[in-house]
Design an enzyme around this catalytic site. Structure first.
Site, PDB file in Angstrom:
ATOM      1  N   ASP A 144       0.821  -1.220   0.000  1.00 62.95           N
ATOM      2  CA  ASP A 144       0.000   0.000   0.000  1.00 62.95           C
ATOM      3  C   ASP A 144       0.852   1.266   0.000  1.00 62.95           C
ATOM      4  OD1 ASP A 144      -1.976  -1.850   0.346  1.00 62.95           O
ATOM      5  OD2 ASP A 144      -2.818  -0.970   2.161  1.00 62.95           O
ATOM      6  N   ASP A 145       0.202   2.357  -0.372  1.00 63.48           N
ATOM      7  CA  ASP A 145       0.684   3.747  -0.203  1.00 63.48           C
ATOM      8  C   ASP A 145       1.620   4.285  -1.289  1.00 63.48           C
ATOM      9  OD1 ASP A 145      -0.739   3.372   2.094  1.00 63.48           O
ATOM     10  OD2 ASP A 145       0.849   3.968   3.476  1.00 63.48           O
ATOM     11  N   HIS A 181      -6.188   3.270  -3.626  1.00 61.18           N
ATOM     12  CA  HIS A 181      -6.018   3.432  -2.173  1.00 61.18           C
ATOM     13  C   HIS A 181      -6.344   4.883  -1.775  1.00 61.18           C
ATOM     14  CE1 HIS A 181      -4.738   2.015   1.712  1.00 61.18           C
ATOM     15  NE2 HIS A 181      -3.612   2.689   1.767  1.00 61.18           N
ATOM     16  N   HIS A 231      -5.001   9.469   0.792  1.00 59.84           N
ATOM     17  CA  HIS A 231      -4.855   8.553   1.920  1.00 59.84           C
ATOM     18  C   HIS A 231      -5.723   8.998   3.100  1.00 59.84           C
ATOM     19  CE1 HIS A 231      -2.912   5.707   4.732  1.00 59.84           C
ATOM     20  NE2 HIS A 231      -2.755   5.016   3.628  1.00 59.84           N
ATOM     21  N   TYR A 238      -6.063   2.799   6.378  1.00 58.01           N
ATOM     22  CA  TYR A 238      -6.193   2.424   7.800  1.00 58.01           C
ATOM     23  C   TYR A 238      -7.227   1.294   8.002  1.00 58.01           C
ATOM     24  CZ  TYR A 238      -4.270   7.123   7.661  1.00 58.01           C
ATOM     25  OH  TYR A 238      -3.544   8.236   7.328  1.00 58.01           O
ATOM     26  N   HIS A 281       3.886  -2.304   3.035  1.00 57.14           N
ATOM     27  CA  HIS A 281       3.987  -0.986   2.398  1.00 57.14           C
ATOM     28  C   HIS A 281       5.284  -0.880   1.604  1.00 57.14           C
ATOM     29  CE1 HIS A 281       1.199  -0.497   5.764  1.00 57.14           C
ATOM     30  NE2 HIS A 281       0.618   0.425   5.021  1.00 57.14           N
TER      31      HIS A 281
HETATM   32 ZN   LIG Z   1      -2.353   3.034   3.402  1.00 57.82          ZN
END
Ligand SMILES: [Zn+2]
Length: 223
Positions: free
Chosen positions: A36-37, A86, A90, A127, A180
């Protein structure tokens, strides 16, 4: 001409990532690594590592990061990895009004499509913050929700040995592991992690490959 075109198509098909055709998670032990991210500064290194190991993964991209690193997003897709949404900033979605949630999702769909040509069919809430309303709105945006079976908390651990231990502890057949690609220690730990997972018989596949036969449906939560 026609024969040549057919040949070209056949050749193009056979040169697709082998996994797309051959890995059947009903028959072999599969695991989906998800990141993610990104795309972040360390993502290209991770892509190299995955490619070298012949592993496929799933990337849940942040819209504004995609705008900064379009080429990296494109490269992930070109290497046979799956891409999901995503959100754009965020944001934690549940406190937001409907319009803003849709905006977070749709702006990211556009950013990813612009960078890669692909319009994602799945999203992951930042989250893990979600509810029925968020899921319904995701459905409106044409997105399935993808959660996880194990989270490494790599952003907290920030230590290659601990991250490796967490992944190995959480790994299970048909599991979905959350990590991540923006955590440098995760990227650094990945060659060792992949080696060990393969030794344990795992086939590292994308989420769509893992869920093949179930088909991702908009507005539905997986796994
Ligand atoms: Zn995230």
């Amino acid at each position: 001409m026609v024969i040549h075109a057919l040949l070209a198509v056949t050749l193009a098909m056979t040169s697709l990532p082998a996994q797309a055709k051959t890995v059947d998670c009903a028959r072999v032990k599969c695991l989906a690594l998800t990141f993610d991210d990104g795309p972040g500064v360390t993502t290209p290194t991770l892509l190299k590592t995955l490619d070298k190991a012949g592993a496929k993964a799933t990337f849940f991209l942040v819209g504004k990061q995609v705008e900064l690193r379009q080429k990296v997003a494109r490269q992930a897709l070109a290497q046979g990895h799956a891409i999901g949404n995503h959100t754009y900033s965020h944001a934690s979605l549940t406190p937001l009004p409907d319009g803003q949630i849709l905006d977070e999702l749709k702006t990211t769909q556009s950013a990813i499509q612009q960078a890669t040509g692909l319009r994602p069919k799945m999203f992951r809430p930042p989250y893990g913050d979600t509810d029925d309303r968020v899921l319904g709105l995701a459905g409106e945006a044409g997105l399935a929700q993808v959660m996880w079976t194990g989270t490494t908390l790599d952003w907290q651990l920030r230590d290659t040995k601990k991250i490796k231990a967490a992944v190995l502890r959480l790994a299970k057949r048909n599991g979905v592991i959350l990590m991540h690609d923006t955590v440098p220690a995760t990227v650094k730990a990945m060659p060792e992690i992949l080696k060990e997972l393969k030794k344990r018989g795992y086939h590292l596949v994308t989420v769509p490959t893992l869920l093949r036969g179930k088909r991702l449906q908009a507005g539905v939560s997986y796994p």
